[in-house]
Motif scaffolding. Structure first.
Motif: not given
Length: 490
Positions: A88, A117-118, A124, A127, A159, A316-317
């Motif tokens: 993040r 953290q997404m 999405a 990052s 990711y 959130d993710s």
């Protein structure tokens, strides 16, 4: 032969540090949820011949990679890095510090439970460029010293694949906090249905700055169902909450009033609100409640470790990824309304989904540790290598309740802030003595006879307290004496 292992953490789980010193030295790394996954790693790796030590989060905070890496190479045989949502933007500087150190290490390095953290949108996966660069550098350095990297879930793996790190070097293992050879990890429903008298523990991340509409939804739900409910137990997790409970100075009066961000919110003035600075006391406390619910993942994990039915409300993710991987009961926060009572949410909880799959996840975690050359305590005759004995022999710090519960005296709050400043130096010093020798020396802290200074304060300012004499002296007995005893004992 002793195998020396350095673990990224705020402290060893069996070390008792007062709440005041915990706050001033930031032992929690900003959030007491860090206690859970570091304790899980210590428990998992505590085998005969292993000597596990904490870095007290100093590598995250201190420059001087050559000195630090040299000290680690001389003193340790393996470095284990439990990471949470490290991918993040706000963690880039710490990730760069770790990269500089790891690049200079000659010992194996293993990363456990790293997450991105997404937003909740599953498309999405990217990052931002700063995180991409920092992640690529860090993982490249780690994989030159280890077989693979353990990540929280499929979302993080997707990711990292966009950065060129495929499933040949990425193992999806979930969160290490849920793998404990020393205790049974299994949820049980002790009652068929909740009543108004049932004890419900609330775990909240109330600060949702990026989505004020979602914050309003959360506030409406809390206000309708939990804030004024006598059997609600609130367990906050952030440093600002600990500061408020200890010194009545951590929260802003400009914050929204419908969530426990405001100092006058019912959940921040009730003695049923408790903050824990040790995993053991947190878990033991929750073992007596009937349900844990909220949008903090490690608040729910603490409930699972206590054997209590626990539901997450992902926003959130971070929360959704772990909840899905471990098959924890969940309801997306966006779907929650004020009609969703604790009783109705409790009825939705299926504990067997988690219980039946936990063994599969644990087997994957064990395989990951073995792949990276780490002997573990699962399935061996001495499953804890002394971990259980150490945890049973230390005296953890007590839970922290609001010091100014029911108090509206501005004079008292000013005095508490003064006392906090008095205690800060000695409190930091007690923790700094434990720091590894190879980190940057802590700034010199002036030793203070706290008891004498508090006595002097009382004498000098007696007239200021005259109107609130009973309340002030009650606060002194509850607050100051324990502070002095803990500082001296440490």
């Amino acid at each position: 032969m002793t195998r020396r292992i350095l673990v990224r953490s705020g402290k060893e789980p069996w070390v008792s540090i007062s709440p005041e010193a915990t706050l001033e030295a930031n032992v929690l790394g900003g959030n007491c949820g860090n206690l859970l996954f570091s304790t899980g790693v210590f428990a998992s790796l505590s085998v005969e011949g292993a000597d596990l030590r904490s870095d007290y989060f100093q590598i995250d905070r201190v420059d001087g990679a050559d000195r630090i890496a040299g000290g680690i190479n001389d003193e340790f045989d393996h470095v284990v890095i439990p990471f949470a949502n490290a991918l993040r933007p706000s963690f880039v500087r710490s990730l760069e510090r770790w990269s500089a150190v790891v690049e200079r290490l000659s010992v194996p390095v293993t990363v456990v439970g790293m997450g991105a953290q997404m937003a909740m949108d599953r498309d999405a996966v990217r990052s931002d460029e700063r995180v991409d660069r920092a992640a690529s550098r860090f993982l490249t350095a780690v994989l030159e010293r280890g077989a693979s990297v353990g990540v929280r879930g499929e979302r993080t793996a997707e990711y990292l694949a966009t950065l060129g790190f495929g499933d040949d070097v990425i193992d999806v293992i979930g969160c290490p906090s849920l793998y404990r050879p020393d205790i049974p990890v299994r949820m049980r429903k002790q009652v068929d249905a909740l009543t108004r008298e049932s004890r419900v523990a609330l775990t909240l991340r109330p600060e949702l700055r990026d989505d004020p509409l979602l914050a309003a939804r959360l506030g409406e739900w809390v206000d309708a169902n939990l804030a004024e409910r006598e059997a609600t137990e609130y367990v906050p997790q952030d440093n600002q909450d600990l500061r408020h409970l200890l010194w009545a100075s951590g929260l802003s009066r400009d914050s929204r009033r419908d969530l426990p961000l405001h100092p006058d919110h019912p959940l921040m003035t009730s003695e049923q609100t408790k903050f824990f600075v040790d995993e053991l006391t947190w878990r033991t406390y929750l073992s007596d409640v009937d349900m844990v619910v909220g949008n903090r993942i490690h608040g729910a994990v603490a409930g699972v470790l206590a054997g209590v039915p626990s539901m997450t409300l992902p926003f959130d993710s971070r929360v959704s990824e772990l909840s899905e991987f471990h098959r924890l009961p969940l309801r997306p926060l966006r779907s929650i309304t004020k009609e969703d009572t604790p009783a109705s949410l409790y009825a939705e909880i299926d504990v067997e989904a988690f219980n039946s799959h936990h063994g599969v996840n644990e087997a994957g975690y064990r395989a990951f540790l073995e792949r990276n050359g780490l002997e573990h305590a699962f399935g061996v005759d001495n499953p804890t290598g002394g971990f259980t004995e150490r945890m049973a022999s230390f005296t953890p710090a007590p839970a922290v309740v609001p010091v100014a519960a029911g108090c509206d005296s501005p004079g008292l709050l000013d005095r508490l802030e003064y006392l906090r400043r008095l205690a800060a130096g000695p409190a930091k010093e007690t923790v700094a003595r434990r720091y590894p020798s190879w980190v940057k020396a802590a700034p010199a802290l002036v030793a203070t006879d706290t008891q004498q200074r508090l006595s002097d304060l009382e004498g000098r300012t007696g007239s200021q307290f005259r109107d609130d004499r009973r309340r002030v002296y009650s606060a002194f007995r509850r607050l100051v004496v324990p502070v002095v005893k803990r500082v001296r004992r440490s």
